[in-house]
Scaffold this motif. Structure first.
Motif, PDB file in Angstrom:
ATOM      1  N   ASP A 171       0.903  -0.923  -0.385  1.00 23.97           N
ATOM      2  CA  ASP A 171      -0.097  -0.153   0.430  1.00 23.97           C
ATOM      3  C   ASP A 171       0.559   1.165   0.126  1.00 23.97           C
ATOM      4  OD1 ASP A 171      -0.909  -0.706   3.706  1.00 23.97           O
ATOM      5  OD2 ASP A 171       0.358  -0.922   2.755  1.00 23.97           O
ATOM      6  N   LYS A 172       2.845   1.278   0.430  1.00 24.31           N
ATOM      7  CA  LYS A 172       3.322   1.969   0.520  1.00 24.31           C
ATOM      8  C   LYS A 172       3.854   2.295  -1.329  1.00 24.31           C
ATOM      9  CE  LYS A 172       2.322   3.004   4.883  1.00 24.31           C
ATOM     10  NZ  LYS A 172       1.988   1.953   4.965  1.00 24.31           N
ATOM     11  N   LEU A 173       3.187   1.677  -2.376  1.00 25.69           N
ATOM     12  CA  LEU A 173       3.963   1.484  -2.954  1.00 25.69           C
ATOM     13  C   LEU A 173       3.505   2.952  -4.201  1.00 25.69           C
ATOM     14  CD1 LEU A 173       4.715  -1.962  -4.111  1.00 25.69           C
ATOM     15  CD2 LEU A 173       6.398  -0.521  -3.526  1.00 25.69           C
ATOM     16  N   PRO A 174       3.896   3.276  -5.310  1.00 18.82           N
ATOM     17  CA  PRO A 174       3.616   4.865  -5.622  1.00 18.82           C
ATOM     18  C   PRO A 174       2.749   3.145  -6.668  1.00 18.82           C
ATOM     19  CG  PRO A 174       5.629   3.857  -6.880  1.00 18.82           C
ATOM     20  CD  PRO A 174       5.141   3.109  -5.266  1.00 18.82           C
ATOM     21  N   GLU A 175       1.624   3.949  -7.544  1.00 18.17           N
ATOM     22  CA  GLU A 175       0.422   3.793  -7.873  1.00 18.17           C
ATOM     23  C   GLU A 175       0.909   2.704  -9.153  1.00 18.17           C
ATOM     24  OE1 GLU A 175      -2.336   3.316  -5.544  1.00 18.17           O
ATOM     25  OE2 GLU A 175      -3.029   2.885  -7.682  1.00 18.17           O
ATOM     26  N   LYS A 176       1.980   3.416  -9.932  1.00 17.50           N
ATOM     27  CA  LYS A 176       2.371   2.899 -11.580  1.00 17.50           C
ATOM     28  C   LYS A 176       2.545   1.566 -11.056  1.00 17.50           C
ATOM     29  CE  LYS A 176       4.789   6.931 -11.718  1.00 17.50           C
ATOM     30  NZ  LYS A 176       6.096   6.155 -11.449  1.00 17.50           N
ATOM     31  N   HIS A 177       3.290   0.847  -9.815  1.00 15.49           N
ATOM     32  CA  HIS A 177       4.026  -0.246 -10.167  1.00 15.49           C
ATOM     33  C   HIS A 177       3.862  -1.156 -10.897  1.00 15.49           C
ATOM     34  CE1 HIS A 177       7.357  -2.343  -8.300  1.00 15.49           C
ATOM     35  NE2 HIS A 177       7.519  -1.871  -7.595  1.00 15.49           N
ATOM     36  N   ILE A 178       5.067  -1.699 -11.213  1.00 10.91           N
ATOM     37  CA  ILE A 178       4.251  -2.925 -11.725  1.00 10.91           C
ATOM     38  C   ILE A 178       3.301  -4.336 -10.813  1.00 10.91           C
ATOM     39  CG2 ILE A 178       6.219  -4.452 -11.700  1.00 10.91           C
ATOM     40  CD1 ILE A 178       5.835  -5.476 -14.563  1.00 10.91           C
ATOM     41  N   GLN A 179       4.291  -4.268  -9.759  1.00 19.84           N
ATOM     42  CA  GLN A 179       3.557  -5.289  -8.830  1.00 19.84           C
ATOM     43  C   GLN A 179       2.638  -5.032  -8.101  1.00 19.84           C
ATOM     44  OE1 GLN A 179       7.774  -6.023  -6.691  1.00 19.84           O
ATOM     45  NE2 GLN A 179       6.741  -7.773  -6.322  1.00 19.84           N
ATOM     46  N   VAL A 183      12.594  -0.682   4.470  1.00 21.42           N
ATOM     47  CA  VAL A 183      11.364  -0.262   4.825  1.00 21.42           C
ATOM     48  C   VAL A 183      12.013   0.165   6.431  1.00 21.42           C
ATOM     49  CG1 VAL A 183       9.419  -1.311   5.914  1.00 21.42           C
ATOM     50  CG2 VAL A 183       9.525  -1.621   4.004  1.00 21.42           C
ATOM     51  N   VAL A 184      11.778   0.657   6.885  1.00 23.07           N
ATOM     52  CA  VAL A 184      11.918   1.270   8.033  1.00 23.07           C
ATOM     53  C   VAL A 184      10.537   1.044   9.084  1.00 23.07           C
ATOM     54  CG1 VAL A 184      11.638   4.123   7.889  1.00 23.07           C
ATOM     55  CG2 VAL A 184      12.991   3.249   9.813  1.00 23.07           C
ATOM     56  N   VAL A 185      10.538   0.844  10.579  1.00 25.95           N
ATOM     57  CA  VAL A 185       9.121   1.085  10.779  1.00 25.95           C
ATOM     58  C   VAL A 185       9.413   2.718  11.470  1.00 25.95           C
ATOM     59  CG1 VAL A 185       8.034   0.356  13.078  1.00 25.95           C
ATOM     60  CG2 VAL A 185       9.541  -1.603  11.445  1.00 25.95           C
ATOM     61  N   LYS A 186       7.920   2.767  11.630  1.00 22.99           N
ATOM     62  CA  LYS A 186       7.235   4.182  11.640  1.00 22.99           C
ATOM     63  C   LYS A 186       6.227   4.265  12.576  1.00 22.99           C
ATOM     64  CE  LYS A 186      10.169   8.288  11.589  1.00 22.99           C
ATOM     65  NZ  LYS A 186      10.842   8.300  11.970  1.00 22.99           N
ATOM     66  N   GLY A 210       4.758   2.979  14.438  1.00 24.93           N
ATOM     67  CA  GLY A 210       3.824   1.344  14.094  1.00 24.93           C
ATOM     68  C   GLY A 210       3.399   1.226  13.090  1.00 24.93           C
ATOM     69  N   ASP A 211       3.896   1.657  12.158  1.00 22.81           N
ATOM     70  CA  ASP A 211       3.749   1.029  10.771  1.00 22.81           C
ATOM     71  C   ASP A 211       4.830   1.489  10.192  1.00 22.81           C
ATOM     72  OD1 ASP A 211       0.972   1.959   8.095  1.00 22.81           O
ATOM     73  OD2 ASP A 211       2.331   0.471   8.566  1.00 22.81           O
ATOM     74  N   TRP A 212       5.153   0.406   8.884  1.00 20.50           N
ATOM     75  CA  TRP A 212       6.590   1.044   7.694  1.00 20.50           C
ATOM     76  C   TRP A 212       5.921   2.082   6.543  1.00 20.50           C
ATOM     77  CZ3 TRP A 212       7.708  -3.888   9.284  1.00 20.50           C
ATOM     78  CH2 TRP A 212       6.967  -4.722   9.286  1.00 20.50           C
ATOM     79  N   ILE A 213       7.413   2.498   6.680  1.00 27.12           N
ATOM     80  CA  ILE A 213       7.502   3.175   5.319  1.00 27.12           C
ATOM     81  C   ILE A 213       8.738   3.032   4.813  1.00 27.12           C
ATOM     82  CG2 ILE A 213       5.807   5.127   6.730  1.00 27.12           C
ATOM     83  CD1 ILE A 213       8.852   6.795   7.520  1.00 27.12           C
ATOM     84  N   LEU A 214       8.714   3.107   3.266  1.00 26.43           N
ATOM     85  CA  LEU A 214       9.749   3.205   2.309  1.00 26.43           C
ATOM     86  C   LEU A 214      10.708   4.059   2.853  1.00 26.43           C
ATOM     87  CD1 LEU A 214       7.942   3.213  -0.680  1.00 26.43           C
ATOM     88  CD2 LEU A 214       8.847   0.896   0.640  1.00 26.43           C
ATOM     89  N   LEU A 215      11.647   3.430   2.699  1.00 26.23           N
ATOM     90  CA  LEU A 215      13.174   4.312   3.412  1.00 26.23           C
ATOM     91  C   LEU A 215      13.665   4.801   2.582  1.00 26.23           C
ATOM     92  CD1 LEU A 215      15.215   4.761   6.278  1.00 26.23           C
ATOM     93  CD2 LEU A 215      16.645   2.809   4.716  1.00 26.23           C
ATOM     94  N   LYS A 216      13.978   5.893   2.956  1.00 27.47           N
ATOM     95  CA  LYS A 216      14.591   7.286   1.120  1.00 27.47           C
ATOM     96  C   LYS A 216      15.763   7.468   1.472  1.00 27.47           C
ATOM     97  CE  LYS A 216      10.429   7.573  -0.564  1.00 27.47           C
ATOM     98  NZ  LYS A 216      10.260   6.142  -0.675  1.00 27.47           N
TER      99      LYS A 216
END
Lengths: 314, 295, 382
Positions: free
Chosen positions: C280-288, C371-374, C376-382
C-alpha cells in the motif's frame, strides 16, 4: 533361539524379500526403509532397557554420530560406504564408553537424565561444529556394494531389512544365551550380580556400547539413503520418539522394538487426515496406550496367543 | 567492565529465575511422589498463554486474570494427576517418565490447537524506563521477575515448614506408609503437589512473557533446563533448585557474553552431567539421604 | 435408416460423454508445506495461499477446462517427512509438479527424489544451495529471494550511510545460519568488517548478553538474522539497552505481528522486505502493485491475517505453474522447460522474475525495498 522366534524370523525374511518386488510405489518402499532404520535403533534400545534395565533418553545422539561420521568419512575422505559405516560405529562405541564409565554409577532418573544431557550435547556439537552447521549438508554418497551404487529404493530396502534381520538373529541368540542371562540378572539385582561374581561394570558398558552401535548403523543407513542430513533430525524429540517405540511395542522383547518402530513410523501417515489436530491425537494415542497397554503390544498379543493355545490344548 | 559484567549478571538472573521456578515445581512433585514430571515446562507455557487470553482477549482486570490463570493451571494439573498418574499404581520409573512425556505432548497439542503457533505477549506489569545501575540497563519487568521468584521461594518455604499441610506433604516424601499411618491422606497430598507445582510454573510463565514472549512449544526447553536446576541443587531440595536455576542462568549468560554464544545451551547440560557424575546428590543434598530413599 | 440414425446418435453421445469425461479429468499438482512443526509460521500462509488460488482458478474454469487439484502434504517441518511426502506425491498421486517445501533443509532433502523421478520442484525456501549449482538442479526452482540478495540490500544501504563496522547476531537454525554465512561472505565487498558475531537459540528468552558484547566491540550497526519470536526479543532488548546504533533485521521481519509484539521498541528498525508487506506504500504505477493489492485484500478477507512474504512465495509458485499448465499442459518435462525459459520480467508477489537456464530463482536484491518502522507502521526508507 526358540522355535517360535525362528519361524517368525523366516516369515519376516520372506516378506522382506517379496514386498519390494510387488510394488512400484517408492512411497511404500521408503516407508519400509524408514521403519527398518528406526527398528534397528529400537531393538538396541530394547536390549538396553528391557533386558538390562538401563534407561536411555539420548539414543538420537548415537544415531546422529553414525549419520555424520559415516557421511563425512565417505564424502570428504573417500572411504567406501561400508567401511565408513563401520568406522562410524566404532566412533559411536567410543562415545558410548565415554558416557557409560561415569554414568554407570547412576540409577533410575539420574541415569535417564544423564543420557538426555549427553544426547542434547551431541546435538549442540553437531549444530555448532558439524559440516554446514545448522543448515546441514548434502551430496552424501549412496549405499554401495563393490562399487555398485544403490539408487533403486527396493535395493536399499533389502539392505536395511537384511541388516535388521541379521541384528535380530544376533540379538535373539545373545539374549537366550549366557550374555542375555547376565543382562537379565543385572536388571534384576546388581547386588546379586556382584555376589555371583559377574562384572557389573563391564556388563553395563558393553550393553551401552551395543545399543550405541545399533543406533549408529541405523544413522549411517539414513544418511546414505536420504543423502542430506542436518542436526534437526537428531534432537531430543527423536530420542523421545525412539523411547515411545520400544515402550509401545514392549521392552521385554526385541520383537517389541520392531513392532513399535513400524507402528510409530507409520502413525504420522495415518494421522494426516487430522491435520492440525495430529499432534494432539498422537499424544492421546501414546497416553492411552501407556495407560492401558502397559506391557507393550507384543507381550500382550503373544500372551493372548499363548493363553488361547493353552485353552485349546487343555 | 563492570557495566558489561552487571549486564550479563542481570540477564542471567532473569532467565535463571524461570529455571528456578520450574526446578522448584519439579521438586514439589518429586518430594511427594518420586516422579519426575516432564510436563513441568508446559505449566509455564500455560501460565503465559492463559494470562494473555484472560488479559488481552477477555479484557479482564490484571489481578483477576492472574488469579484465573493460576487456578486454571492448577486445574489442568488436577486433571492430569487424576487421569494419568493416579490410575498407574505402578512405580515403574520408565512408565511414569513416559506418561509425563505423553501428557506433555497432549498439552502441547491442545495449546497449539487453541493458540496456534504464534508468539504472544502482553504489557509489562509497570510502564517506565529501565533502571540504570553503573551503566547496566535493567528493564523493570526483570525486577518483577526477580521479585516474584523471591516471593514464591519465601511462600513455599513458609508453606512447607510452617503449615500443617506443607509438613504433611513433606512427611509423604519421607515415608508414604508412615505418613498414612498417622492419618495423612497420601493420595490427596499427591494431588496437591501437582496442583501446587503447576501454579508455581504458571507464575513463572506470567512473569517472563512480557520479556521473552510465549509460544506453545517453549515447554521442553524450559523443562530440561529447570530439571538441570533441580538436579544441581539436589533433587527434592527447594532451595537447591533456586540456587541451581540462578547459577545456570548466570553461567549461560556469562558464557554467551565472555566466551562463545553458540555454546551457551551446552552450559546447563554440562553442569548437569558434571553434577550427576561427581555429586549426584546435588550441591545441597546429602549422599546418605539419597541412599536411604533408595535411589 | 432408423438404425443408422440411432447409431449416429449413440456415437455422438458417446463422443460427447468421452470428451466430457476427459474434460473433467483433474490436473494434479502437489505441495509439501510445513503446516505444523517449528516452521509452521511459513507453512500456514503458504497453505492458505495455495488453497485460495486453487479455488480462484477452478472457479474461473480450471486449466483449459480441467479442474486443478492440489494435494497438500504436511511435512511437519521435518526433513524425513518431506522426503516421504515427495515420494507419495510422485508415486501415489502422480502429480506433475510440486510446490515447496517451506524450509531450506527440507528442500535440500527432497532434491535427489525430484531429480531421480524427473519432476519439477518450485521451492518456497531461501537457501542458496537449493538452486545452485544450476547444472545439478535441472528440475529445481524457487520463488523465494536468495538470502544473499537480502544481505546485499542491507549492505548497500549501510555503505550509503558510511557504516563500516557491524555486529551480527543470528539464530542457530538453518535460516539464521544461511544469513550468517551470506553476511560473512560479502562483507568485504562493501568495505564492511564484522566486529562481533553472536548467536542464540530458537527458544531463548533474553539476548542482552550478546547485544552488550556487540556494543562493547564498537559496532556502528547491528544486524539480526532470524524469523520467529527471536526477532522481537532482540528488538526489545536492543531498545531497552538504548544501544544508540541502528538495528537491521532480515527479510524475516516482514510481518505486522512483529511490530505489534515489539511495541514501541520497533521504532526505527530497518529491514529489506518483499513488496507484499508494504504494497500500500508503493506508487500506483508500480508493476507489482495491482496484483499485490488483489492478493493481499482477498487473503485478508478470507483468512483474517496477512499473507506475508512467505505466502507470496507460494503465490508465485502457483501462478507460475498455472500459467505453464495452461500453455503446455500436464507434462512434467514441458512444464519444467516452460518455467526455465518463458518467465522473463514476470511480475509476481515476491518480485519481478527472470528465470533462465543459469538462474532458477529469477530474483535479485531489487526484489526488496528497504523499509523502516515508524509510528507502528512501515514506511519506505528514502
Amino acid at each position: 533361539m526358540t522355535k517360535g522366534h525362528s519361524i517368525a524370523l523366516l516369515i519376516l525374511a520372506a516378506m522382506v524379500c517379496t514386498l519390494p518386488n510387488m510394488t512400484d510405489d517408492s512411497y511404500f518402499i521408503t516407508l519400509m526403509i524408514f521403519s527398518g532404520i528406526n527398528a534397528i535403533v529400537a531393538i538396541g534400545l530394547c536390549i538396553l532397557m528391557g533386558s538390562a534395565g538401563q534407561v536411555s533418553l539420548g539414543q538420537a545422539g548415537f544415531y546422529g554420530i553414525g549419520a555424520y561420521a559415516s557421511s563425512v568419512l565417505s564424502q570428504s575422505f573417500g572411504l567406501p560406504v561400508a567401511a565408513s559405516m563401520i568406522c562410524a560405529a566404532v566412533i559411536s562405541a567410543g562415545a558410548a564408553v565415554i558416557l557409560a564409565v561415569p554414568a554407570l554409577r547412576l540409577k533410575g532418573h539420574y541415569l535417564a537424565v544423564a543420557t538426555l544431557g549427553f544426547g542434547e550435547i551431541i546435538h549442540i556439537i553437531l549444530n555448532e561444529f558439524g559440516p554446514g552447521g545448522p543448515s546441514g549438508f548434502g551430496d552424501i554418497p549412496a549405499l554401495s556394494a563393490g562399487g555398485f551404487a544403490m539408487t533403486d529404493p527396493a535395493h536399499v530396502a533389502w539392505v536395511v531389512w537384511g541388516i535388521l534381520l541379521l541384528l535380530m538373529v544376533f540379538s535373539l541368540n545373545m539374549l537366550n544365551a549366557r550374555p542375555g542371562r547376565a543382562l537379565r540378572a543385572l536388571h534384576g539385582s546388581e547386588t546379586a550380580c556382584n555376589a555371583m561374581g559377574l562384572n557389573v561394570v563391564s556388563l553395563k558398558i558393553k550393553v551401552f556400547v551395543l545399543s550405541a552401535v545399533y543406533a549408529s548403523i541405523a544413522g549411517s543407513l539414513y544418511a546414505h539413503y536420504v543423502s542430506f542430513i542436518s542436526p534437526s533430525s537428531f534432537s531430543l524429540f527423536h530420542s523421545v520418539l525412539l523411547l515411545m517405540m520400544v515402550v509401545l511395542g514392549g521392552i521385554t522383547t526385541v520383537w517389541g522394538g520392531l513392532v513399535g518402530a513400524v507402528i510409530i513410523t507409520l502413525l504420522p501417515e495415518t494421522l494426516k487426515a487430522f491435520q492440525e489436530l495430529d499432534v494432539l491425537v498422537y499424544g492421546l494415542i501414546l497416553t492411552l496406550s501407556l495407560l492401558f497397554l502397559r506391557r507393550g503390544i507384543v507381550p500382550i498379543v503373544t500372551g493372548k496367543i499363548h493363553s488361547l493355545l493353552e485353552r485349546r490344548n487343555a | 567492565m563492570l557495566t558489561v559484567f552487571l549486564q550479563f549478571l542481570f540477564s542471567g538472573l532473569t532467565v535463571g529465575s524461570v529455571y528456578a521456578l520450574v526446578g522448584m515445581g519439579f521438586n514439589i512433585i518429586y518430594n511427594a511422589t518420586s516422579i519426575i514430571n516432564l510436563a513441568q515446562g508446559e505449566f509455564v507455557v500455560i501460565g503465559g498463554l492463559l494470562m494473555w487470553f484472560f488479559l488481552e482477549s477477555c479484557k479482564l482486570p490484571f489481578l483477576v486474570a492472574v488469579a484465573l490463570t493460576i487456578l486454571s493451571a492448577g486445574l489442568v494439573a488436577l486433571i492430569m494427576e487424576r487421569l494419568t498418574i493416579r490410575p498407574l499404581k505402578t512405580h515403574d520409573l520408565l512408565v511414569m517418565i513416559m506418561v509425563t512425556i505423553a501428557v506433555s505432548i497432549v498439552m502441547r497439542g491442545l495449546l497449539m490447537f487453541k493458540f496456534g503457533k504464534d508468539p504472544y505477549s502482553f504489557a509489562a506489569f509497570t510502564e517506565g524506563d529501565p533502571l540504570v545501575i553503573c551503566g547496566a540497563v535493567i528493564p523493570l519487568q526483570t525486577l518483577w521477575v526477580l521479585g516474584i521468584t523471591g516471593t514464591c521461594i519465601l511462600a513455599l518455604y513458609a508453606f512447607f515448614n510452617l503449615t500443617m499441610a506443607g509438613k504433611a506433604m513433606r512427611a509423604c516424601s519421607f515415608d508414604p506408609i508412615a505418613a498414612s499411618l498417622v492419618g495423612i491422606p497420601v493420595s490427596r497430598m499427591i494431588m496437591f503437589s501437582f496442583i501446587l507445582s503447576a501454579m508455581v510454573g504458571a507464575v513463572g510463565g506470567i512473569a517472563i512473557t512480557p520479556i521473552s514472549l510465549m509460544e506453545y512449544d517453549k515447554g521442553p526447553m524450559l523443562a530440561v533446563k529447570g530439571f538441570c536446576a533441580a538436579i544441581m541443587g539436589g533433587l527434592g531440595r527447594g532451595r537447591g533448585a533456586v540456587v541451581g536455576g540462578l547459577t545456570i542462568g548466570i553461567l549461560e549468560s556469562m558464557t554467551a557474553g565472555y566466551l562463545h554464544s553458540g555454546l551457551k545451551d551446552a552450559v546447563a547440560l554440562l553442569i548437569l552431567l558434571a553434577v550427576l557424575f561427581f555429586r549426584p546428590a546435588g550441591l545441597f543434598g546429602s549422599a546418605s539421604m539419597q541412599r536411604l530413599k533408595g535411589h | 435408416m432408423r438404425f443408422c440414425k440411432t447409431t449416429i446418435a449413440l456415437a455422438l453421445l458417446l463422443m460427447i460423454s468421452v470428451s466430457f469425461a476427459a474434460a473433467q479429468e483433474p490436473i494434479r499438482i502437489g505441495a509439501i508445506l510445513s503446516v505444523t512443526g517449528a516452521a509452521s509460521f511459513l507453512g500456514e500462509p503458504e497453505k492458505n495461499t495455495v488453497l485460495m488460488l486453487k479455488d480462484q482458478i477452478n472457479k474461473a474454469g480450471g486449466i483449459n477446462g480441467h479442474p486443478l487439484e492440489v494435494i497438500i502434504e504436511d511435512s511437519k517441518s521435518d526433513e524425513t517427512q518431506a522426503v516421504l511426502a515427495a515420494k507419495k506425491l510422485i508415486d501415489r498421486d502422480k502429480v506433475v509438479a510440486i510446490i515447496g517445501p517451506s524450509t531450506t533443509g527440507e528442500s535440500m532433502a527432497v532434491i535427489s527424489t525430484m531429480t531421480q523421478n524427473k519432476v519439477m520442484l518450485i521451492s518456497a525456501a531461501a537457501g542458496t544451495g537449493i538452486t545452485l549449482p544450476v547444472k545439478e538442479r535441472y528440475w529445481i526452482f524457487k520463488t523465494a529471494q536468495y538470502d544473499m540478495s537480502a544481505v546485499e540490500a542491507i549492505y548497500t544501504e549501510l555503505k550509503k550511510k558510511g557504516i563500516s563496522k557491524i555486529g551480527i547476531i543470528t539464530i542457530t537454525t538453518g535460516f539464521g545460519d544461511a544469513g550468517r554465512k551470506a553476511l560473512q561472505e560479502i562483507a568485504s565487498q562493501y568495505g564492511i568488517s564484522i566486529v562481533a558475531d553472536e548467536r542464540y537459540g530458537p527458544k531463548d528468552s533474553d539476548m542482552t548478553a550478546q547485544l552488550t558484547k556487540i556494543r562493547a566491540a564498537g559496532a556502528q550497526a547491528v544486524i539480526n538474522w532470524s524469523v520467529g519470536p527471536g526477532q522481537v526479543v532482540v528488538t526489545k532488548n536492543w531498545h531497552a539497552l538504548k544501544m544508540g546504533i541502528p538495528l537491521y533485521q532480515s527479510h524475516g521481519w516482514g510481518s505486522k505481528k512483529n511490530i505489534e509484539l515489539a511495541g514501541k521498541a520497533a521504532e526505527g528498525v530497518i529491514a529489506p522486505l518483499g513488496r507484499v508487506v508494504i504494497w500500500d506504500k508503493l506508487p500506483e504505477k508500480h508493476i507489482q502493485k495491482a496484483l499485490l493489492k488483489k492478493y493481499v485484500t482477498e487473503y485478508e478477507s478470507r483468512f483474517k491475517g496477512e499473507p506475508g512474504q512467505f505466502g507470496a512465495h507460494a503465490y508465485d509458485a502457483m501462478q507460475m505453474i498455472a500459467e505453464a499448465l495452461k500453455k503446455v499442459g500436464p507434462d512434467r518435462q514441458k512444464l519444467r522447460d516452460y518455467i526455465e525459459n518463458n518467465l522473463k520480467n514476470w511480475p509476481g508477489a515476491g518480485g519481478v522474475y527472470t528465470m533462465s537456464p543459469s538462474d532458477h530463482c529469477g530474483l535479485d536484491k531489487n526484489a526488496f525495498e528497504m523499509v523502516v518502522v515508524k509510528n507502528g507502521d512501515w514506511i519506505l526508507l528514502k
